[in-house]
Design a protein around this motif. Structure first.
Motif, PDB file in Angstrom:
ATOM      1  N   THR A 171      12.087   2.729   7.787  1.00 24.96           N
ATOM      2  CA  THR A 171      11.812   1.789   6.699  1.00 24.96           C
ATOM      3  C   THR A 171      11.244   2.566   5.529  1.00 24.96           C
ATOM      4  O   THR A 171      10.163   3.166   5.640  1.00 24.96           O
ATOM      5  N   ALA A 172      11.994   2.608   4.433  1.00 26.89           N
ATOM      6  CA  ALA A 172      11.524   3.299   3.236  1.00 26.89           C
ATOM      7  C   ALA A 172      10.648   2.332   2.434  1.00 26.89           C
ATOM      8  O   ALA A 172      11.071   1.218   2.112  1.00 26.89           O
ATOM      9  N   VAL A 173       9.440   2.765   2.109  1.00 26.27           N
ATOM     10  CA  VAL A 173       8.515   1.879   1.391  1.00 26.27           C
ATOM     11  C   VAL A 173       8.083   2.464   0.050  1.00 26.27           C
ATOM     12  O   VAL A 173       8.103   1.807  -0.974  1.00 26.27           O
ATOM     13  N   ASN A 174       7.648   3.708   0.047  1.00 34.36           N
ATOM     14  CA  ASN A 174       7.315   4.424  -1.194  1.00 34.36           C
ATOM     15  C   ASN A 174       6.368   3.623  -2.092  1.00 34.36           C
ATOM     16  O   ASN A 174       6.698   3.225  -3.193  1.00 34.36           O
ATOM     17  N   GLY A 175       5.155   3.392  -1.578  1.00 31.22           N
ATOM     18  CA  GLY A 175       4.165   2.676  -2.378  1.00 31.22           C
ATOM     19  C   GLY A 175       2.760   3.058  -1.966  1.00 31.22           C
ATOM     20  O   GLY A 175       2.527   3.684  -0.930  1.00 31.22           O
ATOM     21  N   ASN A 176       1.820   2.684  -2.830  1.00 24.93           N
ATOM     22  CA  ASN A 176       0.413   2.970  -2.533  1.00 24.93           C
ATOM     23  C   ASN A 176      -0.233   1.889  -1.674  1.00 24.93           C
ATOM     24  O   ASN A 176      -1.266   2.126  -1.057  1.00 24.93           O
ATOM     25  N   ILE A 177       0.401   0.707  -1.676  1.00 28.69           N
ATOM     26  CA  ILE A 177      -0.241  -0.401  -0.979  1.00 28.69           C
ATOM     27  C   ILE A 177       0.849  -1.338  -0.474  1.00 28.69           C
ATOM     28  O   ILE A 177       1.755  -1.708  -1.208  1.00 28.69           O
ATOM     29  N   LEU A 178       0.815  -1.677   0.806  1.00 26.59           N
ATOM     30  CA  LEU A 178       1.841  -2.508   1.397  1.00 26.59           C
ATOM     31  C   LEU A 178       1.360  -3.015   2.743  1.00 26.59           C
ATOM     32  O   LEU A 178       0.295  -2.633   3.245  1.00 26.59           O
ATOM     33  N   SER A 179       2.154  -3.899   3.340  1.00 21.09           N
ATOM     34  CA  SER A 179       1.860  -4.431   4.669  1.00 21.09           C
ATOM     35  C   SER A 179       3.069  -4.186   5.561  1.00 21.09           C
ATOM     36  O   SER A 179       4.205  -4.087   5.090  1.00 21.09           O
TER      37      SER A 179
END
Length: 806
Positions: A171-179
């Protein structure tokens, strides 16, 4: 040969060739042996760049240490040499050679060797450092299915990918903040990346979702995280999401399974959902910002029965029934969860006209109740916004009861001839009322007349007596939308008809003399009737300006009640008296009560007797033992003549033993005796008054010496904050002087004579004219001796605040 371990079981034979590296796999244990003073070399090629640790569980680990190298251009390039190999950064795709050396202890030892990626534990902050433009991975073992919020404290350190090790799903997310939802029993690789060109430090947070905010702005950086809500009781809950400029996607997860995606809006910048939940049930809400524009989001939840409020004409209503006057309009909106206002349209509202009694008109969200509507009927308004089945407002209703308008009022008035109750309203067709008075049994009277003349009905018995009139019911007429006329009797006290019973008297314009219903003074006759009810504790209220047209008020009244001038005028009182003793006042001769709030007072008083030595004369009262409180403006004149020794004379009172405050006097006062712009002799309290008028003071030759002042003739009491303005004149007005050596009048700008009283804040701006007062010389004795003496008639008078102090 085989090696057997009691804990791990049987493993394959390991070759004894020390020069052949043993291949290690991440997180897999390898059973090996090693001799004292020898080393064992392994090979390891990481799939992910990460911090790794090499561990072993040999029986005797004393004297062991580690080296790690890689081969570059055929040469060993050592990157580590030490006693422990913990959290060493290894890059993906490069073959590394770890070595374990045994330098002491037993000659031969067996154990397990493994190499493992650095772990992340939920709800424990992880401090990391990553070189510029590098990635680093961490392993997370999920003991149970759970949602975790992930956050990097450094904007350059991104959470890059999440890999399910059991399936290889990335799962590619590429963020500073996520769930992310982690499944129990699985291992996950969490890969982070430093996008900066220099080493970056960051804190990683993997924690459980916070509680769903209630009327609280979410920090813009939190958009993308999950929030949770656990129902405390079973029921339907309304969730609203209020935001600004972004396009938000909202996900609900129930029992860790995806529930729905909320894309239906209820207006610009709003989303909502209605969700039925059982007590103890938890849901998770995820907000995703699809436009990448950070902003705050306001989330509110309420049980459905308290989630909606009607806004009617800009005011919030919580009740289910409201009263609205006929002829008025209702402009409707709906407030959801106390924070989102939704404008209604004609399709959003359903009107149920109960019984078709109401004449109403609807244009969009505005409902007008015709003035022809019969009061006491009703209609119901239902909100029915139906674009989204989950967002219906069904069940939010209110009932409107048309009530009487302000025009349905009864007015009482009392003139010199009759006492009347009147009303004027086209919807009233008849009245039922009762009268309680001497000689009446209180039975109900019905009339279609709009004027009820009580004096005629009571055959004159009302004069000087008290009667009560009570409205029982009104016959009301109205129409519906088909212009069908309806009539009905409506009881007093219902549907906006609230007509209090009236205690009335032929002596006054209404009231019963109490503090809440004082006797009303509408005209001169009412004022003249004060002597009929005058006693302590009786209240009077002036409702009109009174012009006496140079006629006198009643004489010989000692007032004991409470008179409220109600900021009205009392003008043109004229009194001519031949009194030689007692008290003479413009309103009352003596006051023991309270006189207040008379805004303007004009009076003329003339004493025509030859002597008034024992008379107290005042513009308002002759003598005062109560309270007289303005703000009164006095004008007119008092003239007590020139031919007697005189008594006391003042613009307000001749003598004061009570309280006098707040007034301005422009009168002209002329007399013998003790004379003051406000009081002749003061034994009480006087404050906050100004004298602007004229005083002509006479003093008979060889008479008892008297006093004159702009505020007081003589003071024995308390005086504070009083003044005489520049235009005021105090004059000794005898036309000739005497050679009397006993003539010594007391004359001052503010006070003529102070006899032990207390005086503060005196403003002396007027002037004193001593007229013919002079210095007297007299020679006495016989021829053998003679003595010349002098007497200054001006010594106790002059241009000063106080003429003479004791």
């Amino acid at each position: 040969m085989d090696f057997v371990d009691s804990a791990q079981g049987t493993f394959d034979t390991v070759e004894f060739d020390a020069d052949t590296p043993i291949a290690l796999s991440e997180n897999d244990a390898k059973l090996i042996y090693i001799y004292k003073d020898t080393s064992r070399t392994y090979s390891f090629t990481p799939t992910y760049s990460a911090n790794y640790s090499i561990t072993h569980n040999m029986t005797d680990a004393s004297g062991n240490y580690y080296k790690i190298y890689r081969i570059i251009n055929g040469q060993k390039n050592y990157i580590y040499d030490g006693e422990t190999a913990t959290n060493i950064y290894l890059e993906a795709g490069i073959c590394y050679y770890p070595e374990i050396y045994k330098t002491n202890g037993i000659d031969y030892d067996v154990g397990y060797v493994s190499i493992a990626m650095e772990r992340i534990t939920p709800n424990i902050t992880k401090q990391i450092n990553i070189n510029g433009n590098k990635t680093s991975a961490y392993i997370l073992n999920s003991a149970s299915t759970q949602i975790l919020n992930m956050e990097s404290s450094n904007g350059n350190v991104k959470i890059n990918r999440i890999i399910d090790k059991s399936t290889g799903e990335i799962t590619a997310v590429n963020g500073n903040i996520l769930s992310y939802r982690f499944v129990g029993g699985k291992n996950y690789i969490i890969e982070v990346q430093n996008i900066a060109i220099v080493t970056a430090a960051s804190q990683l947070f993997f924690k459980n979702p916070s509680d769903l905010p209630d009327s609280t702005n979410i920090d813009p950086n939190d958009i993308g995280l999950y929030y949770k809500f656990t129902a405390t009781e079973t029921g339907s809950y309304v969730f609203t999401f209020k935001y600004g400029k972004s396009n938000l996607a909202i996900d609900f997860l129930d029992d860790y399974a995806e529930f729905t995606n909320i894309n239906t809006t209820i207006g610009s910048g709003y989303k909502m959902i209605v969700k039925h939940m059982n007590a103890g049930q938890t849901i998770y809400v995820k907000i995703a910002d699809l436009s990448n524009v950070t902003e705050s989001v306001n989330i509110v939840k309420n049980k459905i029965e308290s989630a909606y409020q009607w806004i009617i004409n800009g005011n919030v209503y919580t009740q289910d029934t409201i009263n609205m006057t006929v002829g008025s309009s209702l402009t409707l909106a709906l407030r959801i969860n106390g924070s989102i206002d939704i404008s209604m349209t004609s399709t959003d509202l359903m009107i149920i006209n109960n019984g078709q009694y109401c004449k109403i008109e609807q244009v969009s969200n505005k409902i007008t109740i015709s003035a022809d509507t019969r009061i006491g009927s009703s209609f119901t308004v239902l909100a029915q916004k139906t674009q989204d089945p989950e967002s219906d407002f069904y069940g939010k209703i209110f009932t409107v009861v048309p009530i009487a308008s302000n025009a349905v009022t009864f007015n009482y008035f009392n003139d010199n001839d009759s006492t009347r109750m009147t009303y004027a309203n086209s919807t009233i067709k008849a009245v039922r009322y009762s009268i309680i008075a001497p000689g009446f049994d209180g039975s109900i009277i019905e009339t279609s007349s709009s004027t009820i003349n009580l004096t005629q009905i009571l055959n004159g018995k009302l004069c000087y007596k008290t009667a009560k009139i009570q409205i029982i019911a009104l016959k009301i007429e109205g129409k519906n939308n088909n212009n069908v006329v309806y009539q009905d009797w409506i009881s007093n006290g219902t549907f906006g008809i609230s007509i209090a019973s009236k205690d009335v008297s032929g002596s006054y314009g209404g009231g019963n003399g109490t503090v809440s219903e004082p006797y009303l003074i509408d005209n001169i006759r009412h004022f003249q009737n004060i002597n009929l009810t005058n006693q302590s504790g009786i209240y009077y209220k002036q409702t009109n300006h009174l012009n006496f047209s140079n006629t006198a008020t009643p004489r010989n009244i000692t007032f004991r009640g409470i008179y409220n001038g109600n900021s009205k005028f009392i003008n043109n009182i004229k009194i001519t008296s031949t009194a030689t003793t007692g008290n003479v006042g413009g309103l009352f001769d003596y006051n023991y009560g309270t006189i207040e709030n008379i805004l303007e007072f004009t009076v003329t008083i003339i004493l025509s007797g030859n002597t008034w030595f024992g008379v107290n004369v005042g513009g308002i009262v002759g003598a005062n033992s109560g309270t007289i409180n303005g703000p009164v403006v006095l004008s007119g004149s008092i003239n007590a003549g020139k031919n007697s020794e005189g008594g006391t004379l003042g613009g307000v009172a001749g003598i004061n033993l009570g309280i006098i405050k707040n007034g301005t006097n422009s009168m002209t006062l002329e007399a013998y005796g003790d004379i003051g712009g406000f009081v002749g002799i003061n034994y009480g309290d006087i404050s906050s008054v100004i004298f602007k008028g004229k005083i002509n003071f006479y003093q008979r030759i060889d008479a008892v010496n008297r006093s004159a002042g702009g505020v007081l003739g003589c003071n024995v009491g308390t005086v504070a904050n009083v003044s005489v303005s520049a235009e005021a004149k105090i004059k000794y007005s005898n036309t000739s002087a005497s050679d009397s050596m006993t003539l010594s009048p007391h004359i001052g700008i503010v006070v003529g004579y102070s006899n032990g009283g207390t005086m503060t804040l005196l403003g002396a701006n007027g002037s004193v004219d001593l007229g013919v007062l002079k210095l007297v010389s007299q020679t006495t004795g016989i021829l053998f001796w003679k003595k010349t003496v002098t007497w200054d008639q001006k010594k106790n008078a002059g241009n000063r605040a106080v003429g003479f102090y004791v």
